[in-house]
Design a protein around this motif. Structure first.
Motif, short mmCIF file in Angstrom:
data_model
loop_
_atom_site.label_atom_id
_atom_site.label_comp_id
_atom_site.label_asym_id
_atom_site.label_seq_id
_atom_site.Cartn_x
_atom_site.Cartn_y
_atom_site.Cartn_z
N GLY A 47 0.82 -1.21 0.00
CA GLY A 47 0.00 0.00 0.00
C GLY A 47 0.85 1.25 0.00
N TYR A 49 2.44 4.29 1.99
CA TYR A 49 2.91 4.50 3.36
C TYR A 49 3.52 5.88 3.52
CZ TYR A 49 2.16 -0.30 4.67
OH TYR A 49 1.56 -1.49 4.98
N ASN A 65 0.49 2.89 7.14
CA ASN A 65 -0.29 2.63 5.94
C ASN A 65 -1.36 3.71 5.83
OD1 ASN A 65 -2.49 1.60 4.24
ND2 ASN A 65 -1.33 -0.30 4.22
#
Length: 142
Positions: A47, A49, A65
């Motif tokens: 994802g 970050y 995240n």
């Protein structure tokens, strides 16, 4: 007189502890990481970050995240490096098929931050049983 010194010392100590605990994270980079990875044995999903400095000494970072808001806070030791990073980046070790975050580089800095890895990863790295992956990031500074 001795009680006065102890009282002053206590007040100063409480002030330091309170200010350290209330320190706001200061984001300094963002990166899209396309694979699941570990930070000090904590699993994180692929994802986008953000990486932020936490506390007054620049040796604690938060890796968060941006979608799930799951985060991990770890010690990341500043290390001098002979060359400056042209762009912010994260470096991962690929150890037996698992990605482990090991370095955080700020754009234009002559130092980076090292994240401690566990004993198994250290032993595999010592035997050169790993590959590295670098993810370019963008600065989160305004």
């Amino acid at each position: 007189m001795k009680r006065g010194y102890i009282a002053v010392l206590f007040v100063l100590l409480v002030g330091v502890v309170v200010s350290y605990g209330q320190a706001e994270p200061r984001p300094f980079l963002r990166a899209k990481i396309p694979f699941d990875f570990y930070v000090e044995n904590v699993p994180l999903q692929a994802g986008t970050y953000s990486v932020s400095l936490v506390g007054p000494y620049n040796d604690v970072v938060e890796v968060r995240n941006m979608s799930t808001l799951k985060f991990v806070v770890v010690r990341a030791f500043p290390t001098d490096h002979a060359m400056r990073a042209g762009q912010a980046k994260l470096t991962f070790l690929n150890i037996e098929g698992e990605q482990v975050l090991t370095q955080i580089w700020e754009a234009g800095e002559g130092s980076h931050r090292e994240i401690r890895i566990d004993k198994k990863a250290t032993e595999l790295a010592r035997r050169n049983a790993f590959a590295t992956t670098t993810i370019l990031a963008r600065s989160a500074k305004p």
